[in-house]
Design a protein around this motif. Structure first.
Motif, PDB file in Angstrom:
ATOM      1  N   ASP A 276       0.885  -1.148  -0.007  1.00  0.00           N
ATOM      2  CA  ASP A 276       0.171   0.032   0.171  1.00  0.00           C
ATOM      3  C   ASP A 276       0.834   1.164   0.065  1.00  0.00           C
ATOM      4  O   ASP A 276       0.237   2.355  -0.148  1.00  0.00           O
ATOM      5  CB  ASP A 276      -1.046  -0.088   1.043  1.00  0.00           C
ATOM      6  N   GLY A 277       2.188   0.985   0.087  1.00  0.00           N
ATOM      7  CA  GLY A 277       3.178   2.520  -0.075  1.00  0.00           C
ATOM      8  C   GLY A 277       3.253   2.981   1.193  1.00  0.00           C
ATOM      9  O   GLY A 277       3.730   3.922   1.522  1.00  0.00           O
ATOM     10  N   LYS A 278       2.622   2.589   2.420  1.00  0.00           N
ATOM     11  CA  LYS A 278       2.504   2.973   3.550  1.00  0.00           C
ATOM     12  C   LYS A 278       3.351   2.455   4.816  1.00  0.00           C
ATOM     13  O   LYS A 278       4.002   1.221   4.360  1.00  0.00           O
ATOM     14  CB  LYS A 278       0.934   2.962   4.527  1.00  0.00           C
ATOM     15  N   SER A 279       3.563   3.122   5.844  1.00  0.00           N
ATOM     16  CA  SER A 279       4.339   2.351   6.839  1.00  0.00           C
ATOM     17  C   SER A 279       3.624   2.635   8.183  1.00  0.00           C
ATOM     18  O   SER A 279       2.844   3.881   8.146  1.00  0.00           O
ATOM     19  CB  SER A 279       5.867   2.876   7.069  1.00  0.00           C
ATOM     20  N   GLY A 280       4.010   1.894   9.169  1.00  0.00           N
ATOM     21  CA  GLY A 280       3.421   2.261  10.552  1.00  0.00           C
ATOM     22  C   GLY A 280       1.809   1.645  10.749  1.00  0.00           C
ATOM     23  O   GLY A 280       1.266   1.000   9.758  1.00  0.00           O
ATOM     24  N   ALA A 281       1.117   1.989  11.769  1.00  0.00           N
ATOM     25  CA  ALA A 281      -0.111   1.761  11.894  1.00  0.00           C
ATOM     26  C   ALA A 281      -1.046   2.273  11.121  1.00  0.00           C
ATOM     27  O   ALA A 281      -0.997   3.156  10.543  1.00  0.00           O
ATOM     28  CB  ALA A 281      -0.322   1.741  13.505  1.00  0.00           C
ATOM     29  N   GLY A 282      -2.276   1.618  11.054  1.00  0.00           N
ATOM     30  CA  GLY A 282      -3.413   2.027  10.250  1.00  0.00           C
ATOM     31  C   GLY A 282      -3.759   1.159   9.202  1.00  0.00           C
ATOM     32  O   GLY A 282      -3.529  -0.079   9.334  1.00  0.00           O
ATOM     33  N   ASP A 283      -4.375   1.658   8.135  1.00  0.00           N
ATOM     34  CA  ASP A 283      -4.656   0.866   6.866  1.00  0.00           C
ATOM     35  C   ASP A 283      -3.582   0.478   6.293  1.00  0.00           C
ATOM     36  O   ASP A 283      -2.380   1.032   6.033  1.00  0.00           O
ATOM     37  CB  ASP A 283      -5.342   1.673   5.774  1.00  0.00           C
ATOM     38  N   ALA A 284      -3.546  -1.009   5.836  1.00  0.00           N
ATOM     39  CA  ALA A 284      -2.433  -1.783   5.348  1.00  0.00           C
ATOM     40  C   ALA A 284      -2.889  -2.791   4.314  1.00  0.00           C
ATOM     41  O   ALA A 284      -3.844  -3.524   4.804  1.00  0.00           O
ATOM     42  CB  ALA A 284      -1.576  -2.435   6.549  1.00  0.00           C
ATOM     43  N   GLU A 285      -2.349  -3.195   3.230  1.00  0.00           N
ATOM     44  CA  GLU A 285      -2.351  -3.853   2.367  1.00  0.00           C
ATOM     45  C   GLU A 285      -1.036  -4.774   2.258  1.00  0.00           C
ATOM     46  O   GLU A 285      -0.134  -4.353   1.887  1.00  0.00           O
ATOM     47  CB  GLU A 285      -2.944  -3.609   0.917  1.00  0.00           C
ATOM     48  N   LEU A 286      -1.297  -6.277   2.577  1.00  0.00           N
ATOM     49  CA  LEU A 286      -0.191  -6.995   2.204  1.00  0.00           C
ATOM     50  C   LEU A 286      -0.461  -8.027   1.101  1.00  0.00           C
ATOM     51  O   LEU A 286      -1.571  -8.230   0.577  1.00  0.00           O
ATOM     52  CB  LEU A 286       0.072  -7.816   3.506  1.00  0.00           C
ATOM     53  N   GLU A 287       0.793  -8.613   0.610  1.00  0.00           N
ATOM     54  CA  GLU A 287       0.741  -9.358  -0.662  1.00  0.00           C
ATOM     55  C   GLU A 287       1.375 -10.660  -0.064  1.00  0.00           C
ATOM     56  O   GLU A 287       2.438 -10.324   0.500  1.00  0.00           O
ATOM     57  CB  GLU A 287       1.329  -8.827  -1.800  1.00  0.00           C
TER      58      GLU A 287
END
Length: 180
Positions: free
Chosen positions: A106-117
């Motif tokens: 998802d291009g993010k880091s840290g807590a919150g919304d997250a998408e993994l593959e």
């Protein structure tokens, strides 16, 4: 003569002194596999008479890496998680652990919304060790009485780590449970 725990700790320190990056950690991984061939060591820290729980065996005064014995009674499947700013090497002593690796997409880091593959899943068997470098996301799944030795770059209780809820697409900070 069997590779001793004391020599393993000295060699781990020397490996990080020579190369604090991936090369030094991979040397520790290979040395952990050699240590797990020492039946007396495995029996003493992960054998049938070992106390259940997670036990700190060593903490390095120079590099702060920690060696832990995980003596598990019950089966467990963890959610995907990371070790924050630390790394970890899992060395299987008894039974097996199925390791699944993930990539955050998802291009993010840290807590919150997250998408993994999901990247891959494989099995660690007795005598085999796997390296999970800084930022690596993985999940573990092992049967009852699985036991392993884990080396971490620091005490994981002191770093922020994340666990991932793939059903709801969330990352949250892990609440530490401590070691015996």
């Amino acid at each position: 003569m069997a590779y001793s725990f004391e020599q393993f700790c000295k060699d781990a320190n020397a490996a990080l002194r020579a190369d604090p990056g991936r090369g030094g950690k991979d040397t520790i991984r290979r040395n952990l596999e050699a240590l797990l061939k020492n039946d007396a060591f495995v029996q003493s820290v992960c054998g049938p008479d070992a106390e259940f729980g997670t036990h700190q065996l060593y903490r390095d005064p120079d590099f702060d890496f920690v060696v832990l014995a995980h003596v598990n009674k019950d089966a467990r499947k963890s959610p995907p998680h990371d070790h924050g700013s630390s790394w970890a090497i899992y060395g299987q002593a008894t039974e097996h652990t199925d390791m699944s690796e993930y990539r955050r997409v998802d291009g993010k880091s840290g807590a919150g919304d997250a998408e993994l593959e999901h990247v891959k899943t494989y099995r660690l068997t007795p005598g085999v060790a796997g390296l999970y470098d800084v930022g690596a996301i993985h999940a573990i799944d092992y049967p009852a009485n699985a036991r392993f030795v884990r080396v971490t770059g620091t005490d994981l209780e002191s770093v922020e780590r994340l666990k991932f809820d793939t059903t709801h697409g969330k990352a949250e900070v892990i609440q530490s449970v401590g070691v015996n």
